[in-house]
Design an enzyme around this catalytic site. Structure first.
Site, PDB file in Angstrom:
ATOM      1  N   TYR A  83      -3.222   5.145   8.610  1.00 29.99           N
ATOM      2  CA  TYR A  83      -2.844   3.848   8.454  1.00 29.99           C
ATOM      3  C   TYR A  83      -1.313   3.799   9.524  1.00 29.99           C
ATOM      4  O   TYR A  83      -0.393   3.944   9.116  1.00 29.99           O
ATOM      5  CB  TYR A  83      -2.132   3.861   6.905  1.00 29.99           C
ATOM      6  CG  TYR A  83      -2.176   2.264   6.452  1.00 29.99           C
ATOM      7  CD1 TYR A  83      -3.159   1.352   6.279  1.00 29.99           C
ATOM      8  CD2 TYR A  83      -0.735   1.936   6.203  1.00 29.99           C
ATOM      9  CE1 TYR A  83      -2.943   0.337   5.676  1.00 29.99           C
ATOM     10  CE2 TYR A  83      -0.376   0.719   5.741  1.00 29.99           C
ATOM     11  CZ  TYR A  83      -1.717  -0.270   5.538  1.00 29.99           C
ATOM     12  OH  TYR A  83      -1.526  -1.586   5.141  1.00 29.99           O
ATOM     13  N   ARG A 138     -12.426  -7.007   4.573  1.00 30.61           N
ATOM     14  CA  ARG A 138     -12.722  -7.074   6.128  1.00 30.61           C
ATOM     15  C   ARG A 138     -11.580  -6.411   6.850  1.00 30.61           C
ATOM     16  O   ARG A 138     -11.770  -5.899   7.728  1.00 30.61           O
ATOM     17  CB  ARG A 138     -12.703  -8.590   6.360  1.00 30.61           C
ATOM     18  CG  ARG A 138     -12.948  -8.850   7.775  1.00 30.61           C
ATOM     19  CD  ARG A 138     -12.835 -10.387   7.998  1.00 30.61           C
ATOM     20  NE  ARG A 138     -12.954 -10.590   9.509  1.00 30.61           N
ATOM     21  CZ  ARG A 138     -13.987 -10.973  10.057  1.00 30.61           C
ATOM     22  NH1 ARG A 138     -14.829 -11.603   9.686  1.00 30.61           N
ATOM     23  NH2 ARG A 138     -13.815 -11.170  11.532  1.00 30.61           N
ATOM     24  N   TYR A 177       0.834  -1.286   0.049  1.00 28.00           N
ATOM     25  CA  TYR A 177      -0.091   0.112  -0.003  1.00 28.00           C
ATOM     26  C   TYR A 177       0.863   0.959  -0.095  1.00 28.00           C
ATOM     27  O   TYR A 177       1.921   1.422   0.765  1.00 28.00           O
ATOM     28  CB  TYR A 177      -0.882   0.137   1.215  1.00 28.00           C
ATOM     29  CG  TYR A 177      -1.971   1.202   1.250  1.00 28.00           C
ATOM     30  CD1 TYR A 177      -2.666   1.424   0.350  1.00 28.00           C
ATOM     31  CD2 TYR A 177      -2.146   1.743   2.449  1.00 28.00           C
ATOM     32  CE1 TYR A 177      -3.622   2.427   0.261  1.00 28.00           C
ATOM     33  CE2 TYR A 177      -3.179   2.889   2.690  1.00 28.00           C
ATOM     34  CZ  TYR A 177      -3.778   3.111   1.297  1.00 28.00           C
ATOM     35  OH  TYR A 177      -4.791   4.077   1.514  1.00 28.00           O
TER      36      TYR A 177
HETATM   37  P1  NAI Z   1      -8.427  -9.409   3.780  1.00 21.95           P
HETATM   38  O1  NAI Z   1      -9.191  -9.261   5.146  1.00 21.95           O
HETATM   39  O2  NAI Z   1      -9.205 -10.144   2.602  1.00 21.95           O
HETATM   40  O3  NAI Z   1      -6.982 -10.239   3.715  1.00 21.95           O
HETATM   41  C1  NAI Z   1      -6.288 -10.125   4.972  1.00 21.95           C
HETATM   42  C2  NAI Z   1      -6.101 -11.635   5.682  1.00 21.95           C
HETATM   43  O4  NAI Z   1      -4.907 -11.823   6.301  1.00 21.95           O
HETATM   44  C3  NAI Z   1      -7.255 -12.143   6.093  1.00 21.95           C
HETATM   45  O5  NAI Z   1      -7.909 -13.254   5.464  1.00 21.95           O
HETATM   46  C4  NAI Z   1      -6.743 -12.544   7.512  1.00 21.95           C
HETATM   47  O6  NAI Z   1      -7.428 -13.690   8.071  1.00 21.95           O
HETATM   48  C5  NAI Z   1      -5.440 -12.856   7.140  1.00 21.95           C
HETATM   49  N1  NAI Z   1      -4.636 -12.935   8.384  1.00 21.95           N
HETATM   50  C6  NAI Z   1      -4.119 -12.018   9.253  1.00 21.95           C
HETATM   51  N2  NAI Z   1      -3.348 -12.521  10.216  1.00 21.95           N
HETATM   52  C7  NAI Z   1      -2.667 -13.437   9.573  1.00 21.95           C
HETATM   53  C8  NAI Z   1      -1.865 -14.537  10.353  1.00 21.95           C
HETATM   54  N3  NAI Z   1      -0.933 -14.155  11.287  1.00 21.95           N
HETATM   55  N4  NAI Z   1      -1.645 -15.653   9.444  1.00 21.95           N
HETATM   56  C9  NAI Z   1      -2.278 -15.953   8.325  1.00 21.95           C
HETATM   57  N5  NAI Z   1      -3.231 -15.084   7.851  1.00 21.95           N
HETATM   58  C10 NAI Z   1      -3.557 -13.878   8.704  1.00 21.95           C
HETATM   59  O7  NAI Z   1      -7.912  -7.989   3.558  1.00 21.95           O
HETATM   60  P2  NAI Z   1      -7.228  -7.262   2.165  1.00 21.95           P
HETATM   61  O8  NAI Z   1      -7.509  -5.916   2.429  1.00 21.95           O
HETATM   62  O9  NAI Z   1      -7.567  -8.038   0.818  1.00 21.95           O
HETATM   63  O10 NAI Z   1      -5.666  -7.572   2.261  1.00 21.95           O
HETATM   64  C11 NAI Z   1      -4.800  -8.505   1.648  1.00 21.95           C
HETATM   65  C12 NAI Z   1      -3.749  -7.646   1.405  1.00 21.95           C
HETATM   66  O11 NAI Z   1      -3.899  -6.367   0.812  1.00 21.95           O
HETATM   67  C13 NAI Z   1      -2.983  -7.271   2.535  1.00 21.95           C
HETATM   68  O12 NAI Z   1      -1.404  -7.116   2.491  1.00 21.95           O
HETATM   69  C14 NAI Z   1      -3.456  -5.721   2.811  1.00 21.95           C
HETATM   70  O13 NAI Z   1      -2.554  -4.943   3.429  1.00 21.95           O
HETATM   71  C15 NAI Z   1      -3.242  -5.346   1.135  1.00 21.95           C
HETATM   72  N6  NAI Z   1      -3.658  -4.246   0.717  1.00 21.95           N
HETATM   73  C16 NAI Z   1      -5.132  -3.992   0.992  1.00 21.95           C
HETATM   74  C17 NAI Z   1      -5.787  -2.707   0.535  1.00 21.95           C
HETATM   75  C18 NAI Z   1      -7.081  -2.206   0.787  1.00 21.95           C
HETATM   76  O14 NAI Z   1      -7.534  -1.369   0.783  1.00 21.95           O
HETATM   77  N7  NAI Z   1      -7.941  -3.352   1.355  1.00 21.95           N
HETATM   78  C19 NAI Z   1      -4.917  -1.672  -0.102  1.00 21.95           C
HETATM   79  C20 NAI Z   1      -3.588  -2.085  -0.490  1.00 21.95           C
HETATM   80  C21 NAI Z   1      -3.102  -3.272   0.028  1.00 21.95           C
END
Ligand code: NAI
Length: 286
Positions: free
Chosen positions: A182, A223, A172
């Site tokens: 953030y 989420r 990000y």
């Molecule tokens: P998401 O909630 O779909 O995905 C995050 C996942 O990480 C969840 O499934 C959660 O259960 C898992 N997680 C957390 N701690 C964990 C651990 N210790 N071991 C294994 N799994 C773990 O949310 P999102 O937003 O799709 O996130 C995916 C990636 O995208 C992350 O790296 C996030 O920082 C990145 N991202 C998200 C943005 C957004 O606006 N949603 C923007 C830019 C990057």
């Protein structure tokens, strides 16, 4: 022969991990996912009960198949790392082999090898706190779950990743520009992840002929993002200020991941690829 992908960080159908899984499945890859242990039961039962069937539909009308769901906690490399309270925690005790090394071993035993590794996970317990109010513990936890987790995954999966393979993480813009809100060291964690992408591209490229890239994604109402609390504001900000004034869909990030994983991207490694409607290129909002 079709490729096999392991996607860490899928626990529902709202996030980038799910969208990446779909894009890779649409391109013919076999899909394995790693799901955070505390979210495993609800994810598996929702899958079984058909709760995700609508979002499993691929462009050709078929449903994405997830060949296997592995429990995973990416803050633990192996059993020696796991503290007693986690070991005996009800949700954790119900599953086994969920440390990074053990998951890689299970995938090796089940399938032999993979071609694509995706890290789509992050966690910062103090994300809502400004950096100046972040504790040492909270900062290190953000780095552990969001940055080192990638080094660890790559370390244990590289030996079973076929040469020519590809690895992708999600980052990000808060790593390089100020995004108030953030917090908790999450901006620092993303800066580490991006820097590591370069060093890991060198090491994995030389040693295993595997490419390493990261996608700097625009805001998505996942989420994890909802938990940060400012996601609607960031989506509105992007709509107003980005060169492309449209909402960003998770599918656009999924498609980029499919491209990066494909031979079309065979000379791309060590790169941060922006999939954000161009917002990163703006200097001021207009
Ligand atoms: P998401 O909630 O779909 O995905 C995050 C996942 O990480 C969840 O499934 C959660 O259960 C898992 N997680 C957390 N701690 C964990 C651990 N210790 N071991 C294994 N799994 C773990 O949310 P999102 O937003 O799709 O996130 C995916 C990636 O995208 C992350 O790296 C996030 O920082 C990145 N991202 C998200 C943005 C957004 O606006 N949603 C923007 C830019 C990057």
């Amino acid at each position: 022969k079709g490729k096999r992908a392991f996607i860490a960080g899928v626990a529902d159908d709202n996030g980038y991990g799910w969208a990446i899984a779909k894009a890779l499945a649409a391109a013919g890859a076999e899909i394995l996912v790693g799901t955070w242990v505390p979210a495993l039961n609800i994810f598996e039962s929702s899958l079984r009960r058909g709760k995700f069937d609508e979002s499993r539909v691929l462009p050709d009308g078929s449903l994405m198949e997830i060949t296997k769901v592995y429990p995973l906690d990416a803050v633990f490399d192996n059993l020696e790392d796991v503290p007693e309270d986690i070991k005996t925690n009800k949700r954790y005790a119900g599953s086994k082999n969920w440390t990074v090394q053990e998951v890689a071993e299970s995938v090796k035993n089940d399938f032999g090898s993979i071609d694509i590794l995706v890290h789509s996970l992050a966690n910062g317990p103090e994300v809502t706190k400004p950096l100046l109010e972040t504790s040492r513990k909270g900062y290190l936890a953000a780095i552990s779950a969001s940055s080192y987790s990638y080094i660890s995954l790559l370390k244990y999966f590289l030996p079973i990743t076929n040469p020519g393979g590809s690895s992708i993480s999600l980052t990000y813009i808060a790593s390089e520009r100020i995004i108030p809100g953030y917090g908790g060291g999450m901006s620092s964690a993303k800066a580490a992840l991006e820097s590591d992408t370069q060093v890991l591209a060198f090491e994995a490229g030389r040693k295993h002929r595997v490419r390493v890239n990261t996608i700097s994604a625009g805001p998505l109402r996942s989420r994890a993002a909802k938990a940060i609390g400012f996601i609607d504001m960031m989506i509105d900000y992007s709509l107003e200020n980005a060169p492309l004034q449209k909402e960003l869909s998770a599918e656009e990030v999924g498609n980029t991941a499919a491209f990066l994983a494909s031979p079309l991207a065979s000379a791309i490694t060590g790169a941060v690829i922006y999939v954000d409607n161009g917002l990163h290129a703006m200097g001021v909002g207009v």
